[in-house]
Design a protein around this motif. Sequence first.
Motif, PDB file in Angstrom:
ATOM      1  N   UNK A  97       0.819  -1.210   0.000  1.00  0.00           N
ATOM      2  CA  UNK A  97       0.000   0.000   0.000  1.00  0.00           C
ATOM      3  C   UNK A  97       0.856   1.263   0.000  1.00  0.00           C
ATOM      4  N   UNK A  98       1.913   1.266   0.810  1.00  0.00           N
ATOM      5  CA  UNK A  98       2.775   2.445   0.899  1.00  0.00           C
ATOM      6  C   UNK A  98       3.434   2.745  -0.446  1.00  0.00           C
ATOM      7  N   UNK A  99       3.876   1.686  -1.129  1.00  0.00           N
ATOM      8  CA  UNK A  99       4.507   1.863  -2.441  1.00  0.00           C
ATOM      9  C   UNK A  99       3.518   2.448  -3.436  1.00  0.00           C
ATOM     10  N   UNK A 100       2.256   1.998  -3.361  1.00  0.00           N
ATOM     11  CA  UNK A 100       1.231   2.539  -4.245  1.00  0.00           C
ATOM     12  C   UNK A 100       0.973   4.013  -4.007  1.00  0.00           C
ATOM     13  N   UNK A 101       0.915   4.412  -2.737  1.00  0.00           N
ATOM     14  CA  UNK A 101       0.696   5.827  -2.414  1.00  0.00           C
ATOM     15  C   UNK A 101       1.875   6.679  -2.869  1.00  0.00           C
ATOM     16  N   UNK A 102       3.084   6.156  -2.681  1.00  0.00           N
ATOM     17  CA  UNK A 102       4.276   6.894  -3.123  1.00  0.00           C
ATOM     18  C   UNK A 102       4.288   7.020  -4.641  1.00  0.00           C
ATOM     19  N   UNK A 103       3.962   5.944  -5.346  1.00  0.00           N
ATOM     20  CA  UNK A 103       3.914   5.998  -6.810  1.00  0.00           C
ATOM     21  C   UNK A 103       2.880   7.018  -7.288  1.00  0.00           C
ATOM     22  N   UNK A 104       1.719   7.057  -6.629  1.00  0.00           N
ATOM     23  CA  UNK A 104       0.689   8.037  -6.995  1.00  0.00           C
ATOM     24  C   UNK A 104       1.191   9.461  -6.768  1.00  0.00           C
ATOM     25  N   UNK A 105       1.925   9.665  -5.658  1.00  0.00           N
ATOM     26  CA  UNK A 105       2.479  10.983  -5.367  1.00  0.00           C
ATOM     27  C   UNK A 105       3.453  11.407  -6.454  1.00  0.00           C
ATOM     28  N   UNK A 106       4.385  10.528  -6.785  1.00  0.00           N
ATOM     29  CA  UNK A 106       5.394  10.854  -7.794  1.00  0.00           C
ATOM     30  C   UNK A 106       4.738  11.061  -9.156  1.00  0.00           C
ATOM     31  N   UNK A 107       3.758  10.236  -9.493  1.00  0.00           N
ATOM     32  CA  UNK A 107       3.061  10.377 -10.774  1.00  0.00           C
ATOM     33  C   UNK A 107       2.361  11.725 -10.894  1.00  0.00           C
ATOM     34  N   UNK A 108       1.951  12.283  -9.755  1.00  0.00           N
ATOM     35  CA  UNK A 108       1.263  13.580  -9.782  1.00  0.00           C
ATOM     36  C   UNK A 108       2.242  14.756  -9.853  1.00  0.00           C
ATOM     37  N   UNK A 109       3.535  14.458  -9.690  1.00  0.00           N
ATOM     38  CA  UNK A 109       4.532  15.520  -9.745  1.00  0.00           C
ATOM     39  C   UNK A 109       5.068  15.941  -8.394  1.00  0.00           C
ATOM     40  N   UNK A 110       4.534  15.382  -7.311  1.00  0.00           N
ATOM     41  CA  UNK A 110       5.052  15.674  -5.969  1.00  0.00           C
ATOM     42  C   UNK A 110       6.212  14.725  -5.669  1.00  0.00           C
ATOM     43  N   UNK A 111       7.118  15.174  -4.814  1.00  0.00           N
ATOM     44  CA  UNK A 111       8.277  14.324  -4.503  1.00  0.00           C
ATOM     45  C   UNK A 111       8.635  14.252  -3.027  1.00  0.00           C
ATOM     46  N   UNK A 112       7.903  14.938  -2.160  1.00  0.00           N
ATOM     47  CA  UNK A 112       8.245  14.919  -0.736  1.00  0.00           C
ATOM     48  C   UNK A 112       7.023  14.607   0.107  1.00  0.00           C
TER      49      UNK A 112
END
Length: 130
Positions: free
Chosen positions: A51-66
């Motif tokens: 789940x954590x990896x999925x949330x991080x991937x969604x964040x990065x895909x949206x352009x956020x990185x932190x």
Amino acid sequence: MSLIDHARAVRENAHAPYSKFKVGAALRSQSGAVHVGCNVENVAYPEGTCAEAGAIAAMVASGDTRIAEIAVIADSPKPVSPCGGCRQKIAEFADGDVVVTMATTAGVTLQTTVADLLPGSFDADYMSKV
């Protein structure tokens, strides 16, 4: 909605037909956006995602990185902790003082920090040449 509420809601979408252990994660990026993820199992176990990896991937895909804050929830007897791999993934995008909230579906929560979850983490400083 709180991050736990977001994580609880996305947890229902988890694909966990083998373990029956559904996990939801939600994070708030430094921009203030909320990103969610759930575990997705595969019959070839190592091919699943957390789940954590999925949330991080969604964040990065949206352009956020932190990551500014993250929460994880599961139907477990004690607040669910990110696995070792997810701890490293979280540390890649979060400062050590970022709050990690771990929860059960029964409402028990425990808060810690990224640094406390992964002391002595491997980070980019190891990759720089001296």
